[in-house]
Scaffold this active site. Structure first.
Site, PDB file in Angstrom:
ATOM      1  N   GLN A   1       0.851  -1.195   0.000  1.00 55.02           N
ATOM      2  CA  GLN A   1       0.000   0.000   0.000  1.00 55.02           C
ATOM      3  C   GLN A   1       0.887   1.245   0.000  1.00 55.02           C
ATOM      4  O   GLN A   1       1.694   1.442   0.922  1.00 55.02           O
ATOM      5  CB  GLN A   1      -0.925   0.021   1.229  1.00 55.02           C
ATOM      6  CG  GLN A   1      -1.977   1.125   1.133  1.00 55.02           C
ATOM      7  CD  GLN A   1      -2.760   1.330   2.402  1.00 55.02           C
ATOM      8  OE1 GLN A   1      -2.184   1.460   3.490  1.00 55.02           O
ATOM      9  NE2 GLN A   1      -4.088   1.381   2.291  1.00 55.02           N
TER      10      GLN A   1
ATOM     11  N   TYR B   1      -5.651  10.809   4.737  1.00 55.05           N
ATOM     12  CA  TYR B   1      -4.259  11.107   4.369  1.00 55.05           C
ATOM     13  C   TYR B   1      -4.236  11.954   3.104  1.00 55.05           C
ATOM     14  O   TYR B   1      -5.288  12.409   2.642  1.00 55.05           O
ATOM     15  CB  TYR B   1      -3.457   9.800   4.266  1.00 55.05           C
ATOM     16  CG  TYR B   1      -3.411   9.105   5.608  1.00 55.05           C
ATOM     17  CD1 TYR B   1      -4.018   7.878   5.814  1.00 55.05           C
ATOM     18  CD2 TYR B   1      -2.808   9.722   6.712  1.00 55.05           C
ATOM     19  CE1 TYR B   1      -4.010   7.264   7.061  1.00 55.05           C
ATOM     20  CE2 TYR B   1      -2.806   9.124   7.964  1.00 55.05           C
ATOM     21  CZ  TYR B   1      -3.410   7.902   8.130  1.00 55.05           C
ATOM     22  OH  TYR B   1      -3.413   7.322   9.373  1.00 55.05           O
TER      23      TYR B   1
ATOM     24  N   ARG C   1      -7.733   2.290  -2.357  1.00 53.53           N
ATOM     25  CA  ARG C   1      -8.531   2.190  -1.130  1.00 53.53           C
ATOM     26  C   ARG C   1      -9.189   3.535  -0.867  1.00 53.53           C
ATOM     27  O   ARG C   1      -8.510   4.575  -0.856  1.00 53.53           O
ATOM     28  CB  ARG C   1      -7.675   1.774   0.068  1.00 53.53           C
ATOM     29  CG  ARG C   1      -8.515   1.289   1.243  1.00 53.53           C
ATOM     30  CD  ARG C   1      -7.680   0.897   2.432  1.00 53.53           C
ATOM     31  NE  ARG C   1      -8.354  -0.136   3.234  1.00 53.53           N
ATOM     32  CZ  ARG C   1      -8.146  -0.289   4.545  1.00 53.53           C
ATOM     33  NH1 ARG C   1      -7.295   0.496   5.177  1.00 53.53           N
ATOM     34  NH2 ARG C   1      -8.786  -1.248   5.216  1.00 53.53           N
TER      35      ARG C   1
ATOM     36  N   GLY D   1      -8.954  -6.908   9.029  1.00 53.36           N
ATOM     37  CA  GLY D   1      -7.782  -6.231   9.590  1.00 53.36           C
ATOM     38  C   GLY D   1      -7.378  -6.857  10.906  1.00 53.36           C
ATOM     39  O   GLY D   1      -6.639  -7.842  10.960  1.00 53.36           O
ATOM     40  N   ARG D   2      -7.940  -6.306  11.995  1.00 51.78           N
ATOM     41  CA  ARG D   2      -7.538  -6.739  13.334  1.00 51.78           C
ATOM     42  C   ARG D   2      -7.589  -8.259  13.533  1.00 51.78           C
ATOM     43  O   ARG D   2      -6.654  -8.814  14.137  1.00 51.78           O
ATOM     44  CB  ARG D   2      -8.379  -6.008  14.394  1.00 51.78           C
ATOM     45  CG  ARG D   2      -7.968  -4.529  14.530  1.00 51.78           C
ATOM     46  CD  ARG D   2      -8.989  -3.692  15.250  1.00 51.78           C
ATOM     47  NE  ARG D   2     -10.186  -3.503  14.415  1.00 51.78           N
ATOM     48  CZ  ARG D   2     -11.233  -2.766  14.801  1.00 51.78           C
ATOM     49  NH1 ARG D   2     -11.232  -2.169  15.967  1.00 51.78           N
ATOM     50  NH2 ARG D   2     -12.285  -2.622  13.999  1.00 51.78           N
TER      51      ARG D   2
END
Ligand code: 8OZ
Length: 362
Positions: free
Chosen positions: A98, A179, A226, A316-317
């Protein structure tokens, strides 16, 4: 019967299953922001994912905003990543990197020459940043000059080339979670009056120029983007996200990108935000692979495949604490609990020492 655990053809790639490891910042890069030997172990342990998307990796020092996140702009970083991709491939896995630029979510401590972080406009983000002095308020960033933008696009192009040299199977452009690229798209953070500000077309311009730069290196079927249309992570927002992200998705579809990675709702939850945007509408605009993310459980993933509301599901987690998540989901086995204290920073504890189902593997 589900196809969640069946192979999936994504352009030239055949993924072993439809379960993707989402990008996860772990803040464990070594000096020079190089992924170290523990990263090789960590990603290899998770190579049974249909696809791994690496932790966000900055395209330049200017793109860095957190301690110990890896880069993809130096020869040492490329060499470090090469060890990761070789090991993941040897274990039968597939891995994208990424590409990341934090924009204003940074601090002079991380910036070249202690400079101010850069952004579309000089608007200070709410919130704090972890520096060597501890938690500090974020500073007001410097608005980029129009003439600086081509240099940032060039940094993405070079990072895409470095990703190819490092042996990745493809790249994901990080345009989510407040971001740089997200800061340009959304009107809370972009108040420019040049060709990169104002209209939806202008605010989306940088993402599309970056995408075209990456496409000058990679075939479209190995490139993903993304997005997080409704996230307020990193103090981001937009007054009217539906038309903005419909335009963006249409433009990405025109480029025939391999996949669209969508964070559905607010990053990390809640999925329901009450905002006027339906992710099914965005998915309908995109002809290729739709990778859904955000708080999915095993049941939700099975339902998503049953209703065909997503082609792939990113976890994810759960992948942090379950290296063999695919096998656990397949068997509907219990999941290891995540230890939040070891999410960011540190060494092997909470990184490479979570147990597998068959405890023979370390
Ligand atoms: C790259 C991140 C993102 O996309 O949210 C990130 C960075 C630091 C901590 C958590 C997540």
């Amino acid at each position: 019967l589900t196809d969640l655990f069946q192979p999936y053809a994504m352009g030239p790639l055949t993924l072993a299953n439809r379960i993707v490891m989402a990008p996860l910042t772990r803040s464990r890069a070594l000096a020079g922001d190089v992924p170290g030997p523990l990263a090789v172990t960590y990603y290899t342990q998770r190579a049974s994912a249909g696809l791994i998307i690496s932790e966000a990796s900055q395209i330049s020092q200017q793109g860095k905003g957190y301690a110990q996140t890896p880069g993809i702009y130096s020869a040492a970083q490329v060499a470090g990543w090469r060890k990761v991709t070789d090991a993941v491939h040897a274990a039968g896995g597939k891995i994208f990197i990424q590409l990341w630029h934090v924009g204003r979510i940074s601090h002079p401590e991380f910036q070249p020459g202690g400079a101010l972080p850069v952004a579309p406009s000089a608007i200070r983000p709410a919130g704090t940043v972890h520096t060597s002095k501890g938690k500090e308020d974020m500073v007001t960033p410097r608005a980029l000059e129009t003439a600086e933008i081509p240099g940032i696009v060039a940094d993405y192009r070079k990072a895409a080339q470095n990703a190819y040299d490092a042996g990745f199977d493809g790249v994901e452009i990080h345009a989510a979670n407040g971001y740089l690229l997200d800061q340009f798209m959304r009107d809370k953070t972009n108040q420019r009056s040049d060709v990169y500000g104002g209209s939806i077309e202008n605010r989306s311009r940088l993402l599309l120029e970056v995408t075209d730069a990456v496409l000058s290196i990679w075939s479209a079927d190995r490139v993903g983007v993304r997005l997080s249309p409704l996230s307020t992570f990193s103090d981001i927002d937009d007054s009217n996200p539906a038309p903005l992200f419909s335009y963006v998705v249409r433009q990405l579809a025109l480029r025939n990108l391999g996949y669209l990675h969508m964070i559905e709702g607010n990053t990390g939850g809640p999925r329901e935000t009450g905002r006027d945007l339906d992710f099914k509408d965005l998915r309908q605009l995109f002809p290729n692979t739709y990778l859904a993310n955000n708080c999915y459980t095993r049941e939700m993933a099975l339902t998503a495949r049953g209703n065909n509301t997503a082609d792939l599901i990113a976890f994810g987690r759960p992948f942090i604490s379950n290296p063999d998540l695919v096998e656990r989901l397949r068997r509907n086995a219990p999941l290891n609990e995540l230890d939040p204290a070891t999410l960011y920073g540190g060494g092997e504890h909470g990184y490479t020492d979570y147990p597998f189902l068959d405890h023979t593997r370390a």
